[in-house]
Design a protein around this motif. Structure first.
Motif, PDB file in Angstrom:
ATOM      1  N   ARG A 120       0.783  -1.413   0.024  1.00 23.59           N
ATOM      2  CA  ARG A 120      -0.216   0.007  -0.030  1.00 23.59           C
ATOM      3  C   ARG A 120       0.983   1.121  -0.077  1.00 23.59           C
ATOM      4  N   THR A 121       2.150   1.347   0.661  1.00 25.84           N
ATOM      5  CA  THR A 121       2.800   2.303   0.695  1.00 25.84           C
ATOM      6  C   THR A 121       3.371   2.584  -0.373  1.00 25.84           C
ATOM      7  N   LEU A 122       3.863   1.521  -1.218  1.00 28.16           N
ATOM      8  CA  LEU A 122       4.838   1.411  -2.478  1.00 28.16           C
ATOM      9  C   LEU A 122       3.924   1.951  -3.653  1.00 28.16           C
ATOM     10  N   HIS A 123       2.509   1.299  -3.606  1.00 28.92           N
ATOM     11  CA  HIS A 123       1.727   1.337  -4.918  1.00 28.92           C
ATOM     12  C   HIS A 123       0.379   1.575  -4.263  1.00 28.92           C
ATOM     13  N   ALA A 124       0.197   2.834  -3.848  1.00 29.96           N
ATOM     14  CA  ALA A 124      -1.079   3.332  -3.341  1.00 29.96           C
ATOM     15  C   ALA A 124      -2.091   3.380  -4.468  1.00 29.96           C
ATOM     16  N   ASP A 125      -1.704   3.644  -5.566  1.00 30.48           N
ATOM     17  CA  ASP A 125      -2.935   3.838  -6.597  1.00 30.48           C
ATOM     18  C   ASP A 125      -3.314   2.346  -7.282  1.00 30.48           C
ATOM     19  N   ASP A 126      -2.503   1.244  -6.888  1.00 27.82           N
ATOM     20  CA  ASP A 126      -2.942   0.009  -7.343  1.00 27.82           C
ATOM     21  C   ASP A 126      -3.260  -0.960  -6.131  1.00 27.82           C
ATOM     22  N   TRP A 127      -3.898  -0.334  -5.065  1.00 27.29           N
ATOM     23  CA  TRP A 127      -3.888  -0.992  -4.258  1.00 27.29           C
ATOM     24  C   TRP A 127      -5.185  -2.223  -4.259  1.00 27.29           C
ATOM     25  N   LEU A 128      -6.237  -1.732  -5.027  1.00 28.28           N
ATOM     26  CA  LEU A 128      -7.148  -2.643  -5.435  1.00 28.28           C
ATOM     27  C   LEU A 128      -6.676  -3.995  -6.225  1.00 28.28           C
ATOM     28  N   GLU A 129      -5.466  -3.692  -6.922  1.00 27.01           N
ATOM     29  CA  GLU A 129      -5.086  -5.072  -7.337  1.00 27.01           C
ATOM     30  C   GLU A 129      -4.071  -5.908  -6.715  1.00 27.01           C
TER      31      GLU A 129
END
Length: 162
Positions: A120-129
């Protein structure tokens, strides 16, 4: 819940391929049948009081191939990330098979594929994936590890060891 699913997937593949392949190489068909049979008895024996004995025997049989698979994760994944957790996993003989495999896989998958908070911290925009990417990363790591084992087996056959 996702980590439980990941552990179950990893243990299922381990018990059905890596454990059987390891004992097939060492003990032939009898070794493979014994290893898979003990796992099946530990999971499904009708008398609950007899299952702990089969579980103990299955743990003893699973220890060498699980540690070899942990080493293979380092070769098939991120070696630098795996080296950070390798000492803890390999030097602790009492660590359960599932815990050892999950810790090694987490290190070999660059440390965020099995860690929702770090993802979540590294890829906040891709959290749903996260779930799909994580399961895909585990599957790919297991496939690459399977390839390493098959190549090692082929080299042993070519060299005449087996």
């Amino acid at each position: 819940m996702h980590l439980s699913l990941s552990r179950a997937l990893m243990l299922a593949v381990f018990n059905r391929f890596f454990l059987v392949a390891f004992w097939f190489v060492l003990g032939g068909m009898a070794g493979a049948i014994l290893a898979r049979g003990l796992v099946a008895l530990a999971e499904q024996w009708p008398q609950a009081s007899a299952r702990p004995a089969f579980v103990r025997m299955a743990r003893w049989l699973a220890w060498p191939p699980s540690r070899l698979l942990c080493l293979t994760f380092g070769l098939a994944g991120d070696l630098a990330g795996w080296l950070r957790v390798a000492r803890r996993v390999l030097s602790h003989p009492g660590l359960a098979t599932g815990e050892a495999l999950m810790a090694s896989a987490n290190g070999a998958l660059t440390g965020y594929a099995l860690d929702p908070d770090r993802f979540r911290t590294l890829h906040a925009d891709d959290w749903l994936e996260f779930g799909g990417r994580s399961v895909e990363a585990i599957r790919d790591l297991l496939n690459r590890s399977m390839l390493v084992w098959l190549c090692g087996l082929a080299l042993m056959v070519i060299s005449g060891v087996i």
